[in-house]
Design a protein around this motif. Structure first.
Motif, PDB file in Angstrom:
ATOM      1  N   LEU A   3       0.835  -1.191   0.000  1.00 47.89           N
ATOM      2  CA  LEU A   3       0.000   0.000   0.000  1.00 47.89           C
ATOM      3  C   LEU A   3       0.872   1.244   0.000  1.00 47.89           C
ATOM      4  CD1 LEU A   3      -2.846   1.400   0.446  1.00 47.89           C
ATOM      5  CD2 LEU A   3      -2.325   1.244   2.897  1.00 47.89           C
ATOM      6  N   ASP A   4       0.619   2.142  -0.948  1.00 44.34           N
ATOM      7  CA  ASP A   4       1.235   3.466  -0.925  1.00 44.34           C
ATOM      8  C   ASP A   4       0.203   4.452  -0.397  1.00 44.34           C
ATOM      9  OD1 ASP A   4       3.775   2.878  -1.809  1.00 44.34           O
ATOM     10  OD2 ASP A   4       3.448   3.558  -3.869  1.00 44.34           O
ATOM     11  N   ILE A   5       0.585   5.195   0.625  1.00 41.96           N
ATOM     12  CA  ILE A   5      -0.257   6.265   1.165  1.00 41.96           C
ATOM     13  C   ILE A   5       0.267   7.562   0.573  1.00 41.96           C
ATOM     14  CG2 ILE A   5      -1.027   7.446   3.249  1.00 41.96           C
ATOM     15  CD1 ILE A   5      -0.520   4.795   4.765  1.00 41.96           C
ATOM     16  N   ILE A   6      -0.525   8.168  -0.294  1.00 41.03           N
ATOM     17  CA  ILE A   6      -0.121   9.368  -1.017  1.00 41.03           C
ATOM     18  C   ILE A   6      -0.688  10.584  -0.295  1.00 41.03           C
ATOM     19  CG2 ILE A   6      -0.280  10.601  -3.215  1.00 41.03           C
ATOM     20  CD1 ILE A   6      -0.582   7.743  -4.515  1.00 41.03           C
ATOM     21  N   VAL A   7       0.220  11.446   0.153  1.00 38.51           N
ATOM     22  CA  VAL A   7      -0.151  12.630   0.925  1.00 38.51           C
ATOM     23  C   VAL A   7       0.329  13.857   0.158  1.00 38.51           C
ATOM     24  CG1 VAL A   7       0.067  13.815   3.152  1.00 38.51           C
ATOM     25  CG2 VAL A   7       0.197  11.306   3.053  1.00 38.51           C
ATOM     26  N   ARG A  36       4.245   2.338   2.170  1.00 38.45           N
ATOM     27  CA  ARG A  36       5.166   3.444   1.929  1.00 38.45           C
ATOM     28  C   ARG A  36       4.322   4.710   1.960  1.00 38.45           C
ATOM     29  NH1 ARG A  36       8.011   4.948  -3.795  1.00 38.45           N
ATOM     30  NH2 ARG A  36       5.866   4.577  -4.439  1.00 38.45           N
ATOM     31  N   VAL A  37       4.856   5.734   2.589  1.00 38.75           N
ATOM     32  CA  VAL A  37       4.202   7.034   2.563  1.00 38.75           C
ATOM     33  C   VAL A  37       4.953   7.894   1.554  1.00 38.75           C
ATOM     34  CG1 VAL A  37       3.591   9.084   3.863  1.00 38.75           C
ATOM     35  CG2 VAL A  37       3.394   6.832   4.934  1.00 38.75           C
ATOM     36  N   LEU A  38       4.202   8.421   0.601  1.00 38.06           N
ATOM     37  CA  LEU A  38       4.761   9.265  -0.444  1.00 38.06           C
ATOM     38  C   LEU A  38       4.199  10.672  -0.263  1.00 38.06           C
ATOM     39  CD1 LEU A  38       6.404   9.638  -3.015  1.00 38.06           C
ATOM     40  CD2 LEU A  38       4.465   8.739  -4.303  1.00 38.06           C
ATOM     41  N   LEU A  39       5.062  11.598   0.130  1.00 39.86           N
ATOM     42  CA  LEU A  39       4.663  12.983   0.358  1.00 39.86           C
ATOM     43  C   LEU A  39       4.967  13.784  -0.903  1.00 39.86           C
ATOM     44  CD1 LEU A  39       3.610  15.154   2.304  1.00 39.86           C
ATOM     45  CD2 LEU A  39       5.954  15.426   3.133  1.00 39.86           C
ATOM     46  N   VAL A  40       3.912  14.305  -1.536  1.00 40.62           N
ATOM     47  CA  VAL A  40       4.058  15.064  -2.776  1.00 40.62           C
ATOM     48  C   VAL A  40       3.941  16.550  -2.452  1.00 40.62           C
ATOM     49  CG1 VAL A  40       3.206  15.419  -5.118  1.00 40.62           C
ATOM     50  CG2 VAL A  40       2.990  13.149  -4.047  1.00 40.62           C
ATOM     51  N   PHE A  87      -5.228   7.888  -0.645  1.00 45.39           N
ATOM     52  CA  PHE A  87      -4.910   9.314  -0.654  1.00 45.39           C
ATOM     53  C   PHE A  87      -5.319   9.922   0.685  1.00 45.39           C
ATOM     54  CE2 PHE A  87      -5.727   8.013  -5.011  1.00 45.39           C
ATOM     55  CZ  PHE A  87      -4.606   8.483  -5.667  1.00 45.39           C
ATOM     56  N   CYS A  88      -4.399  10.663   1.295  1.00 45.48           N
ATOM     57  CA  CYS A  88      -4.681  11.311   2.573  1.00 45.48           C
ATOM     58  C   CYS A  88      -4.352  12.797   2.468  1.00 45.48           C
ATOM     59  CB  CYS A  88      -3.828  10.715   3.697  1.00 45.48           C
ATOM     60  SG  CYS A  88      -4.185   8.997   4.081  1.00 45.48           S
ATOM     61  N   ASP A  89      -5.137  13.620   3.139  1.00 46.58           N
ATOM     62  CA  ASP A  89      -4.814  15.032   3.269  1.00 46.58           C
ATOM     63  C   ASP A  89      -3.761  15.193   4.360  1.00 46.58           C
ATOM     64  OD1 ASP A  89      -6.577  15.867   1.291  1.00 46.58           O
ATOM     65  OD2 ASP A  89      -8.215  16.243   2.704  1.00 46.58           O
ATOM     66  N   PHE A  90      -2.928  16.197   4.226  1.00 46.00           N
ATOM     67  CA  PHE A  90      -1.812  16.440   5.137  1.00 46.00           C
ATOM     68  C   PHE A  90      -2.280  16.630   6.576  1.00 46.00           C
ATOM     69  CE2 PHE A  90       1.704  19.190   6.776  1.00 46.00           C
ATOM     70  CZ  PHE A  90       2.772  18.342   6.500  1.00 46.00           C
ATOM     71  N   ASP A  91      -3.466  17.205   6.771  1.00 46.53           N
ATOM     72  CA  ASP A  91      -3.926  17.515   8.126  1.00 46.53           C
ATOM     73  C   ASP A  91      -4.928  16.495   8.674  1.00 46.53           C
ATOM     74  OD1 ASP A  91      -6.013  18.191   6.444  1.00 46.53           O
ATOM     75  OD2 ASP A  91      -6.393  20.134   7.362  1.00 46.53           O
TER      76      ASP A  91
END
Length: 193
Positions: A3-7, A36-40, A87-91
């Motif tokens: 799982l990739d968590i895209i933030v 993996r957390v992927l911070l864009v 997909f997650c929001d930063f906050d």
């Protein structure tokens, strides 16, 4: 399954995003090598100083020219090679330490293309008092949803980059309308705020 968590991140201070990353680090009954957390970063901004932050999960940062949240989410999707994406929001944050475990249980059944869950919205009333609003079956927001990445790729399901509002609605409606009803799974236990 992976799982990739895209933030996505745009101008928010680290203090706004720290609860999300901490809540991921506190998850139980999962193998952190499977996520993996992927911070864009949406725009020319400084990244998160990784030297002073240590997570039990792989963490990657990427930068794109400022183009809005839809473009940033699509960039994260394009960079993903996981079996599933979320997909997650930063906050935002996970409110249940078994949230990712619940997602992995559903993913590992290997019979779904898209998953939705109950989530809680934090808002304030006219007096500024905190209100928690439960969302039982909500396809409006991205919160608490995960998608098999290959399903999104095969069906060209992406965020509409010209939308500046309601981009979640567009994406979620595409993901749900193309999906066969028996390939949509649900997680009834709320785990996301």
């Amino acid at each position: 399954m992976t799982l990739d968590i895209i933030v996505t991140h745009y101008k928010e201070p680290w203090s706004s995003g720290k609860p999300l990353f901490d809540s991921i680090a506190m998850q139980r009954m999962i193998n952190f090598d499977d996520i993996r957390v992927l911070l864009v970063h949406d725009g020319e901004q400084e990244g998160i100083d990784e030297e002073n932050i240590h997570f039990p999960f792989p963490f990657n940062q990427m930068w794109i020219p400022h183009g809005g949240v839809s473009k940033a989410r699509n960039a994260g999707l394009d960079a993903s090679d996981a079996d599933w994406v979320m997909f997650c929001d930063f906050d935002d944050s996970f409110s249940n330490i078994y949230g990712l475990y619940l997602i992995f249980c559903a993913m590992n059944e290997d019979k779904y293309d898209t998953l939705w869950s109950c989530f809680t919205e934090e808002t304030k009333d006219a007096d500024g008092k905190l209100i928690l609003v439960p969302h039982q079956r909500d396809w409006v927001f991205i919160h608490g949803k995960a998608h098999r990445r290959q399903y999104l790729v095969d069906n060209n399901i992406r965020y509409h980059e010209k939308l500046t509002i309601h981009e979640d609605v567009f994406f979620n409606m595409m993901a749900q309308s193309v999906c066969k009803p028996d390939r949509v799974g649900s997680i009834k236990t709320p785990f996301y705020v």
